[in-house]
Design an enzyme around this catalytic site. Structure first.
Site, PDB file in Angstrom:
ATOM      1  N   ASP A 136     -26.848  25.752  51.718  1.00 44.99           N
ATOM      2  CA  ASP A 136     -25.568  26.060  51.067  1.00 44.99           C
ATOM      3  C   ASP A 136     -25.498  27.522  50.614  1.00 44.99           C
ATOM      4  OD1 ASP A 136     -27.365  26.111  48.955  1.00 44.99           O
ATOM      5  OD2 ASP A 136     -26.443  24.474  47.847  1.00 44.99           O
ATOM      6  N   GLU A 143     -27.358  28.087  42.831  1.00 44.11           N
ATOM      7  CA  GLU A 143     -26.485  27.291  43.690  1.00 44.11           C
ATOM      8  C   GLU A 143     -25.098  27.934  43.762  1.00 44.11           C
ATOM      9  OE1 GLU A 143     -27.727  25.173  45.527  1.00 44.11           O
ATOM     10  OE2 GLU A 143     -28.818  23.531  44.562  1.00 44.11           O
TER      11      GLU A 143
END
Ligand code: F6R
Length: 261
Positions: A136, A143
């Site tokens: 991702d 993140e």
């Protein structure tokens, strides 16, 4: 960004190791930023070989790892401290008191994170930071939507990262939800950044990081702002780059004096 496309992970790792070895020979007290996960394993194997066969000396170096799972101690088989011990530290001569890894069992996490940042600053700053990349686009465990200015802190893993990392644990439900990770701001202060990415699973994240907009939705894209970011790719992870022929051309025509820089 310098994009280095190689036939396979072994070739990419040899290139990255050459850069680190040149740094250590030039600066024996180099401060190394290290990553865990599957990606850097062949790099660490090559550094260990260089230590064994070519006398590459880590005794003056200092290291800082990117991250650790909250709740896992040094003796947990999936802890990053254990990973580093098995895959690198037991194979080279880095001094134990110069090794730094966030403590997953720290009782006061914010204080521990602040102290970690201070130790990096006190060491003179990271000369070269090794990175992998999540499917991702995460770097460290920053993140998507992490602040691009973030410092070392606690983060919650996405479902996708917990699933990607489940193979290091007995089952996915054993993967901790939280980690301590260097921030993106912390990573960006390293004087050089070496990102390694292998396999089809990383191709989309790599293409977004290199050729997409700079966005917290793909944290690795901030490396477009770094003055010395080098991406070591295999054919699969490079497969979605629109300008890959140009990156190959640049690398093939690199002046000799630039090779180890
Ligand atoms: C590990 C780290 C992570 C990994 C990434 C890729 O210290 O910070 O960003 O680099 O999750 O993991 P692998 O290499 O297992 O695909």
């Amino acid at each position: 960004m310098e994009i280095i496309i190689t036939p396979d992970p072994a070739a990419a790792s040899r290139e990255a190791a050459r850069f680190l070895a040149a740094l250590i020979r030039k600066k024996p007290g180099a401060v190394l930023g290290l990553a865990t996960g599957g990606t850097p394993v062949p790099l660490y194997r090559e550094l260990a070989r260089m230590h064994r066969e070519e006398g590459l000396d880590f005794s003056g170096c200092t290291s800082f790892n990117l991250d650790e799972y909250v709740g896992l101690g040094a003796d947990h088989p999936a802890s990053y401290r254990r990973f580093m011990q098995e895959n690198l530290f037991s194979l080279i001569n880095l001094q134990a008191d110069r090794i730094h890894i966030p403590d997953g069992l720290a009782p006061d996490i914010p204080a521990h994170c602040a102290a970690y940042e201070k130790s990096i600053t006190d060491s003179g700053g990271i000369d070269a930071q090794v990175l992998g990349i999540g499917s991702d686009g995460h770097v460290g465990f920053n993140e998507p939507t992490s602040s691009l200015a973030s410092r070392t802190r606690i983060k919650t893993l996405t479902r996708r990262t917990r699933s990607d990392n489940a193979h290091f644990f007995e089952s996915e439900s054993d993967v901790p939800h939280h980690v301590i990770t260097m921030g993106i701001g912390t990573i960006m202060e390293a004087r050089a950044v070496l990102l390694l990415a292998f396999g089809e699973n990383k191709a989309e994240a790599v293409a977004g990081a290199v050729e997409g907009p700079i966005t917290a939705s793909n944290p690795a894209s901030i490396l477009q702002m770094h003055p010395q970011a080098k991406l070591y790719l295999d054919e699969q992870s490079a497969s979605k780059l629109a300008r890959r022929d140009y990156y190959r051309w640049v690398f093939d025509h690199k002046p000799g004096w630039q090779r180890d820089r």
